[in-house]
Design an enzyme around this catalytic site. Structure first.
Site, PDB file in Angstrom:
ATOM      1  N   ASP A  87       0.860  -1.216  -0.098  1.00 26.56           N
ATOM      2  CA  ASP A  87       0.090  -0.236  -0.004  1.00 26.56           C
ATOM      3  C   ASP A  87       0.815   1.095   0.028  1.00 26.56           C
ATOM      4  O   ASP A  87       2.105   1.099   0.088  1.00 26.56           O
ATOM      5  CB  ASP A  87      -0.966   0.106   1.221  1.00 26.56           C
ATOM      6  N   ASP A 111      -2.759  -3.111   6.549  1.00 27.20           N
ATOM      7  CA  ASP A 111      -3.022  -2.517   7.836  1.00 27.20           C
ATOM      8  C   ASP A 111      -4.526  -2.453   8.394  1.00 27.20           C
ATOM      9  O   ASP A 111      -4.724  -2.541   9.528  1.00 27.20           O
ATOM     10  CB  ASP A 111      -2.615  -1.193   7.755  1.00 27.20           C
ATOM     11  N   ASP A 157      -8.359  -6.039   5.445  1.00 25.04           N
ATOM     12  CA  ASP A 157      -6.997  -6.619   4.522  1.00 25.04           C
ATOM     13  C   ASP A 157      -6.521  -8.207   5.042  1.00 25.04           C
ATOM     14  O   ASP A 157      -6.048  -8.500   4.470  1.00 25.04           O
ATOM     15  CB  ASP A 157      -5.665  -5.871   4.906  1.00 25.04           C
TER      16      ASP A 157
HETATM   17  P1  ATP Z   1      -3.055   2.558   1.315  1.00 27.55           P
HETATM   18  O1  ATP Z   1      -2.541   2.709   2.627  1.00 27.55           O
HETATM   19  O2  ATP Z   1      -3.935   1.561   0.969  1.00 27.55           O
HETATM   20  O3  ATP Z   1      -2.210   3.081   0.435  1.00 27.55           O
HETATM   21  P2  ATP Z   1      -4.645   4.622   1.925  1.00 27.55           P
HETATM   22  O4  ATP Z   1      -4.568   4.840   3.182  1.00 27.55           O
HETATM   23  O5  ATP Z   1      -4.405   6.047   1.019  1.00 27.55           O
HETATM   24  O6  ATP Z   1      -4.253   3.786   1.169  1.00 27.55           O
HETATM   25  P3  ATP Z   1      -7.417   4.538   2.741  1.00 27.55           P
HETATM   26  O7  ATP Z   1      -7.094   4.825   4.111  1.00 27.55           O
HETATM   27  O8  ATP Z   1      -8.296   3.253   2.382  1.00 27.55           O
HETATM   28  O9  ATP Z   1      -6.231   4.460   1.534  1.00 27.55           O
HETATM   29  O10 ATP Z   1      -8.120   5.749   2.191  1.00 27.55           O
HETATM   30  C1  ATP Z   1      -8.833   5.856   0.892  1.00 27.55           C
HETATM   31  C2  ATP Z   1      -9.591   7.295   0.774  1.00 27.55           C
HETATM   32  O11 ATP Z   1     -10.462   7.336   1.983  1.00 27.55           O
HETATM   33  C3  ATP Z   1      -8.658   8.341   0.867  1.00 27.55           C
HETATM   34  O12 ATP Z   1      -8.197   8.670  -0.349  1.00 27.55           O
HETATM   35  C4  ATP Z   1      -9.304   9.425   1.328  1.00 27.55           C
HETATM   36  O13 ATP Z   1     -10.087  10.218   0.460  1.00 27.55           O
HETATM   37  C5  ATP Z   1     -10.329   8.744   2.265  1.00 27.55           C
HETATM   38  N1  ATP Z   1     -10.108   8.787   3.788  1.00 27.55           N
HETATM   39  C6  ATP Z   1      -8.701   8.383   4.323  1.00 27.55           C
HETATM   40  N2  ATP Z   1      -8.871   8.675   5.534  1.00 27.55           N
HETATM   41  C7  ATP Z   1      -9.900   9.069   5.793  1.00 27.55           C
HETATM   42  C8  ATP Z   1     -10.601   9.524   7.027  1.00 27.55           C
HETATM   43  N3  ATP Z   1      -9.870   9.391   8.316  1.00 27.55           N
HETATM   44  N4  ATP Z   1     -11.934  10.043   7.014  1.00 27.55           N
HETATM   45  C9  ATP Z   1     -12.551  10.081   5.699  1.00 27.55           C
HETATM   46  N5  ATP Z   1     -12.029   9.608   4.877  1.00 27.55           N
HETATM   47  C10 ATP Z   1     -10.875   9.406   4.727  1.00 27.55           C
END
Ligand code: ATP
Length: 927
Positions: free
Chosen positions: A353, A654, A658
């Site tokens: 990721d 994480d 997953d």
């Molecule tokens: P990865 O760790 O898989 O690379 P990521 O951590 O960027 O990806 P996610 O955490 O699944 O991916 O987040 C996906 C999307 O959800 C983000 O691009 C953002 O738009 C939204 N997002 C992330 N964190 C939050 C949050 N705390 N509250 C609301 N929306 C969120």
């Protein structure tokens, strides 16, 4: 005021009094029946503030840490006894009986002594390996959120005590046995306890006394995993006083040092042992049939068996694996499943990721857009048109930041109490931005108490909260990925709060633009004046929101990512980014770290993945390096598609969702820092620093482990073969045995421990990261290595036999000539050890000291051999005799000659393609 409790004890009516000590409460079995307020009184815990720090400290002393004691699978006596359960030992014990029958009591005692020493060494080595593994398990300690002195803190779960108020949410491991005081859509996976894989729904109600454990819906038990929702409760039992503790006491925990490879090698050595025993019997029969004395033939058969059985092999495998595990731990990769050590070395694809693994997970808000105004971060806050702006100056910005602060679970660092920021870095960044724009975050939040929440979930990519406004009205705040949030909006807010035109397309174009600069973009919205008591997903999905604005934050790549990626690519390992983030953000980061070609970046988003066509999916996974906006289920399908092409896949994860993909991958990689407990439990390897570069380091170590095992085998087997062959040749030609059973034992036992095991500590081969991954289905030894082993065995026979006969011809006694033959064996093994430190021809010299154990091993071996030759008691025990300097010279000359021949053989087989000189060993190129 004090009063009798339902159980009859006298307890204070509230607060955390010391009179409560030695709480009999933890031993009761009716925690599910007692009303919560009574239970809190019994436990001396305040419903709002929890325990005080002092009280918690005192209870920790009283109850001990909240962890399970380590239980060994087997007692030491049994483990020692099991050391005798090996084919070689059976042969040796048989030899003891035979030698006693032949009246050779000294021989019998020496052999028996060797058996004992062997068992002791085996026992010690095995215990060390098991301890090392157990210590590693303890390194992945769980943190938990507790309320003490009225504040939330994150502490190691081992510090929890009965009476603590704890809070947990999706993905967490329940840290102790807890009576639930409040829940929100809480479901707990209790399979660790009950074996039931369907998560159990929880409630904070009272239950009848006779409710069985599995139906106690108001309890959450230690070591179970939160599958959805959140819960809060009071700890009623820790450590061994938990339900899992009771089970643990019954069965103990098995630390297994068995892997597919150790099994394969154990099978191989059993087969070899059987073959050797047959050969020994044939030799015996052949000699006796030819009229040789029976006792001499027994001696020969025993010598052959003792010499040719590769007794050092199985323990060497275990030790090499254990050394690999501790090396990985030093490089911040904790191995939870031993077979992962082997599989790591064969990894062909890493699916990683982005956030936190390739990047630093240190988010900083760069840009905020509210009411069409764009604010940029400056050195001391935010500016609009170069003028510094405070939230209070612009009602549009203020509304956006109120939403960002309230729809948020993080806590900001408090310099006054030295409390650190905690929570999701995305949310911490939002709070920091609100603070930097001059908003009193704590006050804003306190004035809008939260009524309910739909927590953030990767699948939904948004979070929503329901609050009471200072005016008394109810309001829903929503934040999340822009596409999703915008789809739920029907208007925007203008400066005065009057509904304004709303152009979703135009906003998405701005989002693309920000994401294209590598920023993570979140959209914010609200729905004011709602009349609802609870908020659920359907309530959010009903839409009707008012768009408030966008926030874009930067998360720079880790500095070491680029180098680690280059190493992976050189090592024939492809890396695929699988992120939940926006495709444009993913692309920008992928270009920045050098994962994709900036001119031809191929990015596939989750929505574009074929749902039916498996072939198309396989084609896409092979050709694409970046997958954006993918859900955990899609990650699982991508892993399966890669595996269907024969790839060995390492996959990071994480989130709680997953876990299936982590289990499916050949190596599930969990994140020690930011990962949920559920993901860590499903992982084979946990990274303590969440860093992509650590995966690459672990793969390097995995390859080294395999190399070192190969080196040991390539070193040890020719010795066994050589010793067996010497006896065989002697019997076949009716010659005097050049080496006796006891002497064979001496050579085997000393060289395996003193010389052979140093190979387990060899550092990585030069060129390790420039060769293709090993084919796990391929043979351990390549044809070239088998040929080399045969060559060395033959040279040993010629050398030892030749020297023995030469000495006899030149007037030496049998004892002296045998001592020279033994010296030849030992010195050849010593010289050959240097050959085995790299398996291929290497131009790099001066690497002798890379393994500090080698000089010690060599010195110890020389010392032992001098003792064997010159100490009178050794002479009488082993039948050795002092020899002169020239005899040593001849033995050494033969040894050096063998080493030179092997070097020449390596040189002849070196790759001629130019450039670097190293080739795959037993790997894809040579298998
Ligand atoms: P990865 O760790 O898989 O690379 P990521 O951590 O960027 O990806 P996610 O955490 O699944 O991916 O987040 C996906 C999307 O959800 C983000 O691009 C953002 O738009 C939204 N997002 C992330 N964190 C939050 C949050 N705390 N509250 C609301 N929306 C969120």
């Amino acid at each position: 005021m004090s009063g009798p409790s339902p159980s009859g004890e006298t307890v204070p009516s509230g607060g955390a009094g010391r009179e409560i000590s030695r709480l009999p409460i933890v031993l009761r079995d009716d925690h599910h029946r007692i009303p919560v307020h009574e239970l809190l009184v019994l436990l001396g815990s305040d419903p709002g503030d929890g325990l005080t720090t002092d009280e918690a400290r005192a209870r920790l002393v009283e109850f001990g840490p909240n962890r399970l004691p380590r239980l060994s699978r087997r007692g030491p006596l049994l483990r020692f006894a099991l050391q005798f359960h090996q084919p070689l030992i059976y042969v040796l014990l048989g030899a003891v009986v035979l030698t006693i029958m032949l009246g050779q009591i000294v021989d019998a005692s020496v052999i028996f002594g060797v058996v004992l020493v062997n068992a002791c060494i085996g026992f010690l080595q095995e215990s060390r390996a098991e301890h090392a593994l157990e210590a590693l398990v303890a390194m992945v300690e769980t943190d938990t959120t507790v309320i003490r002195d009225g504040t939330h803190r994150t502490i190691p779960a081992s510090q929890l005590v009965p009476g603590d108020l704890v809070v947990f949410q999706i993905g967490d491991k329940v840290p102790a046995d807890v009576r639930l005081t409040a829940v929100r859509a809480l479901q707990v996976d209790e399979s660790a306890l009950t074996g039931e894989s369907v998560p159990a729904a929880k409630e904070s109600i009272e239950l009848p006394l006779d409710t069985v454990l599995a139906d106690r819906r108001n309890m959450a038990y230690s070591s179970t995993l939160v599958a959805t929702g959140e819960g809060r409760g009071v700890v009623i039992g820790t450590g061994v006083d938990t339900e899992i503790g009771k089970i643990h006491r019954l069965v103990g925990r098995a630390t297994s040092v068995v892997t597919p490879l150790t099994r394969k090698i154990a099978r191989f050595s059993k087969l070899l042992t059987a073959a050797v025993l047959v050969l020994a019997a044939v030799t015996f029969a052949y000699g006796v049939a030819r009229g040789e004395p029976v006792d001499e033939m027994i001696t020969a058969a025993v010598a052959l068996a003792v010499g040719a059985i590769p007794e050092g092999l199985p323990p060497a495998v275990t030790i090499t694996l254990a050394v690999g595990v501790s090396r990985m731990a030093r490089r911040r990769a904790i191995v939870r499943q031993l077979p992962a050590v082997e599989t790591l070395g064969s990894t062909t694809v890493i699916c990683t990721d982005k956030t936190g693994t390739l990047t630093q997970n240190r988010m900083t808000v760069r840009t905020m857009i509210a009411r069409g105004r764009r604010y940029e971060r400056s050195a001391d806050g935010f500016t609009y048109d170069t003028a510094r702006v405070a939230a209070i100056d612009d009602p549009g910005l203020e509304r956006l930041l109120i939403c960002a602060a309230c729809c948020n679970d993080a806590r900001l660092a408090d310099d006054a109490t030295a409390e650190r920021s905690s929570g999701d870095p995305t949310e911490v960044a939002l709070l920091a931005a609100a603070r930097d724009a001059g908003m009193p975050v704590g006050e804003v939040r306190a004035r809008r108490p939260r009524v309910d929440v739909v927590p953030f979930e990767t699948a939904r990519r948004s979070m929503a909260t329901l609050h009471d406004e200072p005016s008394g009205a109810r309001i829903v705040f929503l934040k999340g990925a822009a596409e999703g949030v915008l789809a739920l909006c029907e208007r925007a807010a203008d400066g005065t709060g009057v509904p304004a035109a709303f152009d979703a397309r135009g906003i998405l174009a701005v989002v693309d633009d920000l994401a294209g600069a590598g920023l993570r973009v979140l959209a914010f919205a609200r729905r004011a004046s709602v009349s609802m008591d609870r908020l659920d997903e359907a309530g959010v999905d009903a839409g009707g929101f008012e768009f408030l604005g966008l926030v874009a934050m930067a998360d720079p790549p880790r500095p070491e990512t680029r180098g680690a990626l280059e190493t992976c690519h050189r090592a024939g390992i492809s890396v695929k980014m699988m992120t939940g983030d926006h495709p444009a953000t993913a692309r920008a980061i992928a270009v920045e770290i050098g994962l994709v070609d900036p001119d031809r970046p191929v990015i596939v988003s989750g929505a574009e993945l074929p749902t039916q066509d498996a072939d198309e999916l396989v084609r896409l996974t092979e050709s694409t390096d970046v997958f954006a906006r993918v859900s955990p289920e899609q990650k699982l399908r991508l892993v399966e598609a890669l595996q269907s092409q024969g790839h060995i896949v390492a996959m990071t994860g994480d989130g709680v969702n997953d876990a299936p993909a982590l289990r499916q991958a050949d190596i599930g990689v969990g994140m020690g820092g930011s990962g949920t407990d559920a993901a860590k439990e499903a992982a084979d390897v946990v990274l303590t620093d969440d860093n992509f570069a650590t995966i690459e380091a672990a793969i390097e170590e995995g390859r080294t482990v395999f190399d070192n095992l190969t080196k040991f085998i390539v070193w040890a087997l020719p010795t066994s073969m050589g010793e067996g062959l010497v006896i065989l040749v002697a019997v076949a030609f009716a010659a005097t045995l050049p080496i006796l059973p006891l002497q064979v034992l001496w050579v085997n036992m000393t060289t395996a421990v003193v010389l052979g095991l140093t190979l387990a500590f060899e550092p990585a081969e030069p060129g390790l990261t420039r060769r293709a991954p090993r084919d796990p289905t391929g043979p351990i030894l390549s044809r070239e290595l088998v040929a080399r082993m045969a060559l060395v065995a033959t040279l040993m026979v010629i050398g030892a036999f030749g020297l023995f006969e030469w000495e006899l011809d030149h007037g030496a006694t049998n004892a002296e000539a045998r001592t020279v033959a033994v010296a030849a064996f030992v010195l050849i093994e010593l010289a050959y050890l240097f050959n085995c430190r790299t398996l291929t021809y290497s131009r790099r010299r001066g690497a002798l000291l890379r393994n500090p154990l080698v000089p010690f091993g060599v010195a110890a071996m020389v010392g032992l051999q001098l003792l064997y030759t010159y100490a009178p008691f050794m002479n009488s025990l082993f039948g050795s005799a002092p020899i002169g300097l020239t005899a040593w010279g001849r033995a050494l000359g033969v040894a050096i000659l063998v080493a030179l021949i092997v070097s020449a053989e390596k040189w002849l087989r070196r790759p001629r393609t130019g450039g670097e000189v190293d080739v795959a060993i037993g790997g894809a190129e040579s298998a």
